[in-house]
Design a protein around this motif. Structure first.
Motif, short mmCIF file in Angstrom:
data_model
loop_
_atom_site.label_atom_id
_atom_site.label_comp_id
_atom_site.label_asym_id
_atom_site.label_seq_id
_atom_site.Cartn_x
_atom_site.Cartn_y
_atom_site.Cartn_z
N ILE A 270 0.86 -1.18 0.00
CA ILE A 270 0.00 0.00 0.00
C ILE A 270 0.89 1.23 0.00
N ILE A 271 0.82 2.02 -1.05
CA ILE A 271 1.66 3.21 -1.18
C ILE A 271 0.78 4.42 -0.89
N ILE A 272 1.10 5.13 0.18
CA ILE A 272 0.24 6.20 0.70
C ILE A 272 0.91 7.56 0.51
N SER A 273 0.18 8.49 -0.04
CA SER A 273 0.64 9.89 -0.08
C SER A 273 -0.13 10.67 0.96
N PRO A 274 0.55 11.56 1.68
CA PRO A 274 -0.08 12.22 2.83
C PRO A 274 -1.25 13.11 2.42
N GLY A 275 -2.23 13.18 3.30
CA GLY A 275 -3.41 14.01 3.09
C GLY A 275 -4.35 13.85 4.25
N SER A 276 -5.40 14.63 4.26
CA SER A 276 -6.36 14.57 5.35
C SER A 276 -7.59 13.75 4.97
N ARG A 277 -8.12 13.96 3.78
CA ARG A 277 -9.35 13.29 3.38
C ARG A 277 -9.16 11.76 3.33
N ASN A 278 -7.94 11.31 3.06
CA ASN A 278 -7.68 9.88 3.03
C ASN A 278 -7.26 9.32 4.39
N ALA A 279 -7.40 10.10 5.44
CA ALA A 279 -6.99 9.67 6.79
C ALA A 279 -7.65 8.36 7.22
N PRO A 280 -8.95 8.13 6.98
CA PRO A 280 -9.55 6.86 7.40
C PRO A 280 -8.84 5.65 6.78
N LEU A 281 -8.45 5.77 5.52
CA LEU A 281 -7.74 4.68 4.85
C LEU A 281 -6.34 4.53 5.42
N THR A 282 -5.64 5.63 5.60
CA THR A 282 -4.29 5.59 6.14
C THR A 282 -4.27 4.96 7.52
N ILE A 283 -5.22 5.35 8.37
CA ILE A 283 -5.31 4.78 9.72
C ILE A 283 -5.51 3.27 9.65
N GLY A 284 -6.42 2.85 8.79
CA GLY A 284 -6.72 1.42 8.69
C GLY A 284 -5.58 0.59 8.15
N PHE A 285 -4.96 1.04 7.06
CA PHE A 285 -3.88 0.27 6.45
C PHE A 285 -2.65 0.21 7.36
N THR A 286 -2.28 1.34 7.95
CA THR A 286 -1.04 1.38 8.73
C THR A 286 -1.15 0.71 10.08
N ASN A 287 -2.36 0.47 10.57
CA ASN A 287 -2.54 -0.19 11.85
C ASN A 287 -2.75 -1.69 11.73
N ASP A 288 -2.69 -2.20 10.51
CA ASP A 288 -2.85 -3.63 10.30
C ASP A 288 -1.53 -4.21 9.81
N PRO A 289 -0.89 -5.09 10.61
CA PRO A 289 0.43 -5.61 10.22
C PRO A 289 0.42 -6.47 8.96
N PHE A 290 -0.76 -6.82 8.47
CA PHE A 290 -0.82 -7.58 7.21
C PHE A 290 -0.24 -6.77 6.06
N PHE A 291 -0.44 -5.45 6.10
CA PHE A 291 -0.05 -4.60 4.98
C PHE A 291 1.38 -4.10 5.13
N LYS A 292 2.06 -3.99 3.99
CA LYS A 292 3.36 -3.33 3.92
C LYS A 292 3.10 -1.93 3.36
N CYS A 293 3.19 -0.93 4.22
CA CYS A 293 2.83 0.44 3.83
C CYS A 293 4.08 1.27 3.54
N TYR A 294 3.97 2.14 2.55
CA TYR A 294 5.05 3.04 2.15
C TYR A 294 4.49 4.46 2.12
N SER A 295 5.26 5.41 2.58
CA SER A 295 4.84 6.81 2.53
C SER A 295 5.67 7.54 1.48
N ILE A 296 5.02 7.98 0.41
CA ILE A 296 5.70 8.72 -0.66
C ILE A 296 4.88 9.97 -0.96
N VAL A 297 5.50 11.11 -0.80
CA VAL A 297 4.79 12.40 -0.86
C VAL A 297 4.27 12.71 -2.26
N ASP A 298 5.13 12.58 -3.25
CA ASP A 298 4.79 12.95 -4.62
C ASP A 298 3.93 11.85 -5.24
#
Length: 589
Positions: free
Chosen positions: A24-52
Motif C-alpha cells: 500500500i503506497i500512501i501519499s499524505p493528506g487529510s481526506r484519506n486519513a480513514p484509509l491511512t489509519i486502517g492500512f497502517t494499523n494492520d500488520p498484514f499490509f506493507k505500507c510506504y509513505s511517498i509524498v509525490d
C-alpha cells in the motif's frame, strides 16, 4: 487493533486484505486519513509513505511489475489524484495491475468552492479497466457537533434514507463495486480506480469492526484453450509459407518455456526477432533488430518481407521494423494475447486469444515437417556480418554515448535486474547483446520518461536481486523526486548518461546547433546529479572518458551501505554523428 470508525473505510481495507493486496503506497493528506489509519494499523499490509503522487504511482507500478499482483495507491482528494494519471496510463498499456484508492468529498460538497475538490468520478475513464464510484455512508446525526450541522435538505435526505433502510443498500452496493474493481485488476491485469467519499470527522477510531463485507471471487473463465479449427488454419498456412517472421516484444523472464523456443531452430523458414525487453535468448535469434534493419536497401527490405508475421509480447520499440513491415506488409499477421491485438503494421489477420506459452505448446507439436527455405540462412549471414562490423566500429570511435552503452552493458553483473529509461537509453540498449541471465524491463506502455526512476526503485524494493537503472539526464532530472524515498535498497544502482540535454533529438531531422533547437528541443543544460545524491544519501561517482568509466565500474556494483549513482558525461556534439555513421559503417561489405 485500531480501525477507522467510518464503515466505508473498513470495507475497503478488509476487501483489500481478503484479496491479498499487501503493498500500500500512501501519499499524505487529510481526506484519506480513514484509509491511512486502517492500512497502517494492520500488520498484514506493507505500507510506504511517498509524498509525490506521480512518483508514488510509478513506484507502485514497479512493485506490481515484479510481484505480478496488484499494489494499491492511496491519496487525498483534489489534484493529488490527477498526478497518478501517467502511471495509470502506463499500467493500462503495459497490463500491470494497479488499484487506485482516492478519497473524495461527499457529493453535496463538490462544486461549491471547497478546497481540494475536483470532479473525481470517472476521471481516468479512457485508461482504466473499471471505475468504482462508491456511495457515502449515511451520517449519524446524533454524533454531529453543532458547528458541523448538515444543510436542512441533507438532514431530510438522511432521515428518509435511514427510514427506508437504505444504509444496507449502500453497503451492499459498495461491496459489489469494490469486489468487481479488485477482481478485474487481478485477473485482467490493469489499473482500476475506486473513488471513496468520506465525510468528517475523518480521524475517529474504534477497537472493533462494525461491518464484515462479503468477499466475492471473480468468475474467471480460462480462455487459454484454443479451438482446433484455429490451430488447423494456422498449421495449414504456416507449413505452406516459406518466409515466417516471429517478432517478440516485452515479456517477463521465464514466461516462455525454453524448450519450446528450440523448435524454431530447426525450421529454416523462420527467423525470430527479439527486443531487449523480450527476455528471450537463443543463439539463432536476432536480438539487435535495428542492426539488421537500418542499413537495408529497398530490394533487401523487400527480400525480408515475411509471408506470415507472428507477434507476441508487449509494444515494439524498434521504429525500423515498424517502418519496414508497414511498407512491405506480411500476407498474414497473427498476434497472440489474451486481451488485445494491436494492428501495429496495418495487416492484422488473426487475434489468437491465449498466452504465447499455451499457443506454442498446442501448435508446435502439430508441425511434422519444415518448409524448404533459405530465409533464415540469408539473414543469419547478414547478422554475422553486422556483428563483425559492429565490433570493428566500436574499436574506431571516440568516447561517446555509443561506446558508453557498450562498456556499461558488459559490466552489469549476472543474475541481476536491469531497468532501462525511455528515449535514447532503451534505443541504445537495443543495439547490443545483453547477458542472458539479466532480467530487462522498461516502461514501454506509453514510452514516457516521466516515471522511469520511480518504477526502477519500486522494482528494486520488490526484488531481492540487485537492480541497475540506466537512464538519460533529462529523464533522471524529470523524475528526481523518485529519490525522495525512504525504501531504496543499498544494492540499487543508477547510471546516468549525461549528454547535457535530449540527445535523441539530435538524431531526428531538423536544424541543429541553433538557439531554437538547443532551447526547445535538446533543452541544453549544465546540471548534474551530484547535489541530488548528497541530499538523498547516494554515493556519487562520475566519469568523462573511457579509462575513468572502466575504473569506476570495477567497484560500482560491489556491496555498499548506501545506493550508488554513476554519472557519465559524454560529448553532446559527437553522439548523434557517431550513431548515424554506425548504420552506414555496418552496411559496408
Amino acid at each position: 487493533m485500531t480501525y477507522p470508525k467510518i464503515p466505508l473505510a473498513q470495507t475497503v481495507i478488509q476487501l483489500c486484505k481478503a484479496k491479498n493486496i499487501k503493498h500500500i503506497i500512501i501519499s499524505p493528506g487529510s481526506r484519506n486519513a480513514p484509509l491511512t489509519i486502517g492500512f497502517t494499523n494492520d500488520p498484514f499490509f506493507k505500507c510506504y509513505s511517498i509524498v509525490d503522487e506521480r512518483c508514488a504511482a510509478f513506484f507502485a507500478l514497479g512493485i506490481a511489475q515484479q510481484i505480478k499482483a496488484p499494489t494499491a495507491v492511496v491519496c487525498t482528494s483534489g489534484s493529488a489524484l490527477l498526478n497518478y494519471y501517467p502511471a495509470i496510463a502506463e499500467a493500462f498499456y503495459s497490463d500491470i495491475p494497479l488499484v487506485v484508492l482516492s478519497a473524495d468529498r461527499p457529493k453535496h460538497l463538490i462544486g461549491i468552492g471547497d478546497g481540494q475538490t475536483i470532479n473525481q468520478k470517472n476521471v481516468f475513464k479512457n485508461h482504466i479497466l473499471y471505475s468504482a464510484n462508491l456511495k457515502l455512508d449515511l451520517k449519524d446525526e446524533k454524533n454531529v457537533p453543532l458547528h458541523e450541522e448538515l444543510p436542512i435538505m441533507k438532514n431530510i435526505e438522511n432521515k428518509l434514507e435511514r427510514f427506508l433502510g437504505l444504509q444496507k443498500g449502500i453497503q451492499d452496493y459498495n461491496e459489489v463495486e469494490i469486489n468487481t474493481a479488485i477482481n478485474l485488476a487481478k485477473f485482467k491485469n490493469g489499473p482500476v480506480h475506486i473513488n471513496i467519499p468520506f465525510d468528517e470527522p475523518l480521524y475517529e477510531t474504534v477497537s472493533e469492526l462494525s461491518v464484515t463485507p462479503e468477499v466475492v471471487e471473480f468468475n474467471f473463465k480460462d480462455n487459454n484453450g484454443i479451438d482446433n479449427h484455429i490451430l488447423r488454419d494456422c498449421y495449414e498456412d504456416w507449413t505452406a509459407a516459406s518466409k515466417k517472421m516471429i517478432l517478440v516484444g516485452a515479456n517477463h523472464p521465464n514466461e516462455i518455456d525454453k524448450a519450446l523456443l528450440s523448435e524454431f531452430y530447426k525450421d529454416e523458414s523462420v527467423i525470430v526477432f527479439t527486443e531487449t525487453t523480450s527476455n528471450l535468448h537463443k543463439k539463432s535469434f536476432f536480438p539487435s533488430i535495428d542492426q539488421i534493419i537500418a542499413p537495408l536497401s529497398e530490394d533487401e527490405q523487400k527480400q525480408l518481407q515475411p509471408d506470415i508475421l507472428l507477434t507476441f509480447g508487449g509494444l515494439i520499440v524498434s521504429k525500423k521494423i515498424k517502418a519496414l513491415l508497414r511498407k512491405y506488409k506480411p500476407k498474414e499477421h497473427w498476434h497472440i494475447d489474451q486481451k488485445k491485438a494491436n494492428d501495429t503494421f496495418f495487416s492484422l489477420t488473426k487475434h489468437i486469444e491465449t498466452s504465447a506459452q499455451q499457443f506454442l505448446e498446442s501448435f508446435l507439436p502439430m508441425i511434422s515437417h519444415y518448409k524448404k527455405s533459405d530465409y533464415k540462412s540469408i539473414w543469419t549471414k547478414v547478422k554475422q556480418d553486422r556483428l563483425k562490423k559492429h565490433e570493428q566500429y566500436l574499436n574506431e570511435i571516440p568516447f561517446c554515448d555509443f561506446s558508453v552503452f557498450d562498456t556499461v552493458l558488459k559490466s552489469i553483473p549476472s543474475n541481476t535486474v536491469l531497468q532501462l529509461g525511455n528515449s535514447s537509453a532503451i534505443r541504445y540498449a537495443q543495439l547490443f547483446t545483453i547477458n542472458k541471465t539479466i532480467e530487462v524491463y522498461c516502461n514501454r506502455g506509453t514510452s514516457g520518461i516521466d516515471g522511469s526512476t520511480s518504477t526502477a526503485i519500486g522494482c528494486a524494493v520488490a526484488n531481492e536481486k540487485q537492480t541497475t537503472f540506466i537512464t538519460g539526464d533529462l529523464s533522471f532530472l524529470y523524475d528526481s523526486n523518485a529519490l525522495w524515498n525512504n525504501y531504496i535498497p543499498d544494492n540499487f544502482r543508477i547510471i546516468v548518461v549525461n549528454n547535457q540535454g535530449g540527445g535523441i533529438f539530435r538524431i531526428l531531422p531538423g536544424h541543429k546547433n541553433t538557439e531554437n533547437f538547443d532551447t526547445y528541443f535538446e533543452t541544453n543544460h549544465q546540471l548534474t546529479a551530484e547535489h541530488l545524491c548528497k541530499m538523498y544519501n547516494f554515493e556519487y561517482v562520475s566519469a568523462s572518458e573511457k579509462n575513468q568509466l572502466t575504473d569506476q565500474l570495477s567497484l560500482f556494483f560491489e556491496d555498499s551501505d548506501t545506493p550508488k549513482l554513476l554519472e557519465v558525461f559524454t560529448p553532446k556534439n559527437l553522439n548523434d554523428e557517431i550513431l548515424l555513421e554506425y548504420f552506414k559503417f555496418i552496411k559496408q561489405r
